[in-house]
Design a protein around this motif. Structure first.
Motif, PDB file in Angstrom:
ATOM      1  N   LYS A 292       0.815  -1.215   0.000  1.00 43.84           N
ATOM      2  CA  LYS A 292       0.000   0.000   0.000  1.00 43.84           C
ATOM      3  C   LYS A 292       0.845   1.259   0.000  1.00 43.84           C
ATOM      4  CE  LYS A 292      -3.441  -2.150   2.995  1.00 43.84           C
ATOM      5  NZ  LYS A 292      -4.312  -1.955   4.131  1.00 43.84           N
ATOM      6  N   ASN A 293       0.175   2.373  -0.129  1.00 51.31           N
ATOM      7  CA  ASN A 293       0.721   3.706   0.070  1.00 51.31           C
ATOM      8  C   ASN A 293       1.962   3.952  -0.783  1.00 51.31           C
ATOM      9  OD1 ASN A 293      -1.363   3.857   1.913  1.00 51.31           O
ATOM     10  ND2 ASN A 293      -0.058   3.484   3.666  1.00 51.31           N
ATOM     11  N   ASP A 294       3.008   4.468  -0.164  1.00 58.92           N
ATOM     12  CA  ASP A 294       4.206   4.875  -0.898  1.00 58.92           C
ATOM     13  C   ASP A 294       5.378   3.928  -0.696  1.00 58.92           C
ATOM     14  OD1 ASP A 294       2.980   7.171  -1.940  1.00 58.92           O
ATOM     15  OD2 ASP A 294       3.366   8.279  -0.096  1.00 58.92           O
ATOM     16  N   VAL A 295       5.125   2.686  -0.353  1.00 55.89           N
ATOM     17  CA  VAL A 295       6.216   1.732  -0.145  1.00 55.89           C
ATOM     18  C   VAL A 295       6.984   1.531  -1.456  1.00 55.89           C
ATOM     19  CG1 VAL A 295       4.829  -0.345  -0.610  1.00 55.89           C
ATOM     20  CG2 VAL A 295       6.834  -0.509   0.856  1.00 55.89           C
ATOM     21  N   GLU A 296       8.323   1.419  -1.331  1.00 55.18           N
ATOM     22  CA  GLU A 296       9.177   1.118  -2.481  1.00 55.18           C
ATOM     23  C   GLU A 296       9.879  -0.201  -2.199  1.00 55.18           C
ATOM     24  OE1 GLU A 296      11.871   4.205  -3.667  1.00 55.18           O
ATOM     25  OE2 GLU A 296      10.455   5.760  -3.027  1.00 55.18           O
ATOM     26  N   ILE A 297       9.685  -1.168  -3.094  1.00 58.18           N
ATOM     27  CA  ILE A 297      10.230  -2.507  -2.880  1.00 58.18           C
ATOM     28  C   ILE A 297      11.061  -2.906  -4.096  1.00 58.18           C
ATOM     29  CG2 ILE A 297       9.667  -4.939  -2.484  1.00 58.18           C
ATOM     30  CD1 ILE A 297       6.973  -3.950  -1.291  1.00 58.18           C
ATOM     31  N   ASP A 298      12.294  -3.338  -3.830  1.00 55.24           N
ATOM     32  CA  ASP A 298      13.198  -3.835  -4.872  1.00 55.24           C
ATOM     33  C   ASP A 298      13.706  -5.198  -4.429  1.00 55.24           C
ATOM     34  OD1 ASP A 298      14.994  -4.292  -6.919  1.00 55.24           O
ATOM     35  OD2 ASP A 298      16.375  -2.700  -6.338  1.00 55.24           O
ATOM     36  N   ILE A 299      13.287  -6.247  -5.130  1.00 57.19           N
ATOM     37  CA  ILE A 299      13.645  -7.623  -4.763  1.00 57.19           C
ATOM     38  C   ILE A 299      14.337  -8.279  -5.954  1.00 57.19           C
ATOM     39  CG2 ILE A 299      12.786  -9.896  -4.090  1.00 57.19           C
ATOM     40  CD1 ILE A 299      10.410  -8.443  -2.757  1.00 57.19           C
ATOM     41  N   GLN A 300      15.546  -8.778  -5.725  1.00 58.99           N
ATOM     42  CA  GLN A 300      16.330  -9.457  -6.754  1.00 58.99           C
ATOM     43  C   GLN A 300      16.697 -10.841  -6.230  1.00 58.99           C
ATOM     44  OE1 GLN A 300      16.955  -7.726  -9.757  1.00 58.99           O
ATOM     45  NE2 GLN A 300      15.648  -6.177  -8.827  1.00 58.99           N
TER      46      GLN A 300
ATOM     47  N   THR B 137      -2.463  -1.842  -3.632  1.00 61.00           N
ATOM     48  CA  THR B 137      -3.273  -0.645  -3.851  1.00 61.00           C
ATOM     49  C   THR B 137      -2.417   0.599  -4.061  1.00 61.00           C
ATOM     50  OG1 THR B 137      -3.456  -0.238  -1.472  1.00 61.00           O
ATOM     51  CG2 THR B 137      -5.203  -1.554  -2.507  1.00 61.00           C
ATOM     52  N   GLY B 138      -1.098   0.471  -3.896  1.00 60.26           N
ATOM     53  CA  GLY B 138      -0.205   1.607  -4.077  1.00 60.26           C
ATOM     54  C   GLY B 138       1.238   1.163  -3.961  1.00 60.26           C
ATOM     55  N   GLY B 139       2.133   2.117  -4.117  1.00 55.86           N
ATOM     56  CA  GLY B 139       3.554   1.823  -3.995  1.00 55.86           C
ATOM     57  C   GLY B 139       4.183   1.440  -5.323  1.00 55.86           C
ATOM     58  N   LYS B 140       5.463   1.077  -5.231  1.00 56.21           N
ATOM     59  CA  LYS B 140       6.219   0.672  -6.412  1.00 56.21           C
ATOM     60  C   LYS B 140       6.989  -0.599  -6.063  1.00 56.21           C
ATOM     61  CE  LYS B 140       9.956   2.212  -9.457  1.00 56.21           C
ATOM     62  NZ  LYS B 140      10.969   3.258  -9.667  1.00 56.21           N
ATOM     63  N   VAL B 141       6.813  -1.630  -6.880  1.00 52.76           N
ATOM     64  CA  VAL B 141       7.464  -2.919  -6.664  1.00 52.76           C
ATOM     65  C   VAL B 141       8.243  -3.290  -7.916  1.00 52.76           C
ATOM     66  CG1 VAL B 141       7.097  -5.379  -6.229  1.00 52.76           C
ATOM     67  CG2 VAL B 141       5.640  -3.690  -5.089  1.00 52.76           C
ATOM     68  N   GLU B 142       9.523  -3.634  -7.727  1.00 52.12           N
ATOM     69  CA  GLU B 142      10.355  -4.154  -8.812  1.00 52.12           C
ATOM     70  C   GLU B 142      10.897  -5.502  -8.362  1.00 52.12           C
ATOM     71  OE1 GLU B 142      13.311  -1.392 -10.170  1.00 52.12           O
ATOM     72  OE2 GLU B 142      11.930   0.300 -10.024  1.00 52.12           O
ATOM     73  N   VAL B 143      10.637  -6.560  -9.161  1.00 52.47           N
ATOM     74  CA  VAL B 143      10.999  -7.914  -8.765  1.00 52.47           C
ATOM     75  C   VAL B 143      11.667  -8.656  -9.915  1.00 52.47           C
ATOM     76  CG1 VAL B 143      10.112 -10.179  -8.058  1.00 52.47           C
ATOM     77  CG2 VAL B 143       9.078  -8.119  -7.123  1.00 52.47           C
ATOM     78  N   VAL B 144      12.750  -9.356  -9.599  1.00 52.82           N
ATOM     79  CA  VAL B 144      13.311 -10.388 -10.466  1.00 52.82           C
ATOM     80  C   VAL B 144      13.332 -11.645  -9.603  1.00 52.82           C
ATOM     81  CG1 VAL B 144      15.319 -11.226 -11.730  1.00 52.82           C
ATOM     82  CG2 VAL B 144      14.721  -8.796 -11.808  1.00 52.82           C
ATOM     83  N   SER B 145      12.643 -12.694 -10.052  1.00 55.21           N
ATOM     84  CA  SER B 145      12.574 -13.922  -9.261  1.00 55.21           C
ATOM     85  C   SER B 145      12.883 -15.140 -10.119  1.00 55.21           C
ATOM     86  CB  SER B 145      11.188 -14.084  -8.620  1.00 55.21           C
ATOM     87  OG  SER B 145      10.222 -14.310  -9.627  1.00 55.21           O
TER      88      SER B 145
END
Length: 185
Positions: A102-110, A128-136
């Protein structure tokens, strides 16, 4: 490297592991079936809030950053996770219930190692919000019931399976932005 060790362990009912405003949590999970944060009761939840920072490195088979029987709520802050080549079958966020972003969370998962997932839950994954970048190495998001995206930005790359995977439910994108890329190893 050990087996089945926990950095922070919560067992009692109705508890929350909260990383709040101004808080920082840094972890190295180096061992088979180890978790940085662990809650083994269905009423123990995890929350990451605005202004917080979470940084982690995973190595070892079946490593976990958050492993909770309760809900995982990612509501703000900045989360950065990297996985070593030997971090096979890792699950960065694992919940026996639901995961919300949610909200303004920034997630970077490699975590590109074989079988590794960024988000794994037995119920619904909701963004519902935020920015997620994932390489799995496996699913970016694996949810038993539903995947719902109604806001935010999700950039996912699975090098071995699906970006979104649900076994019993629906995948609904009704807002936000989703960019998905998958390729076989």
């Amino acid at each position: 490297a050990g087996t089945q060790g926990y950095g922070i362990y919560l067992e009692n009912k109705n508890k929350t592991c909260r990383i709040g405003d101004g808080g920082a949590f840094k972890a190295t999970v180096d061992g088979a079936k180890c978790a940085a944060l662990y809650g083994n009761n269905a009423s123990v939840d995890a929350e990451v809030e605005d202004g917080s920072k979470v940084m982690a490195t995973l190595s070892g088979t079946e490593a976990r950053l958050f492993n909770f029987a309760g809900k995982i709520k990612l509501k703000g802050g900045k989360i950065t996770v990297t996985g070593a080549e030997e971090a096979t079958d890792a699950k960065v966020f694992k919940s026996d219930k639901s995961i919300s972003v949610k909200n303004d969370v920034e997630i970077d998962i490699q975590v590109p190692a074989l079988g590794s997932e960024a988000f794994s839950c037995a119920d619904t994954f909701e963004m519902t919000g935020g920015k997620v970048e994932v390489v799995s190495g496996d699913d970016c998001v694996g949810a038993e019931t539903n995947v719902v995206v109604s806001g935010g930005k999700f950039y996912g790359c699975s090098v071995g399976n699906d970006v979104f995977d649900t076994n019993e439910g629906d995948i609904t994108i009704e807002g936000g932005l989703v960019l998905a890329y998958t390729t076989a190893q």
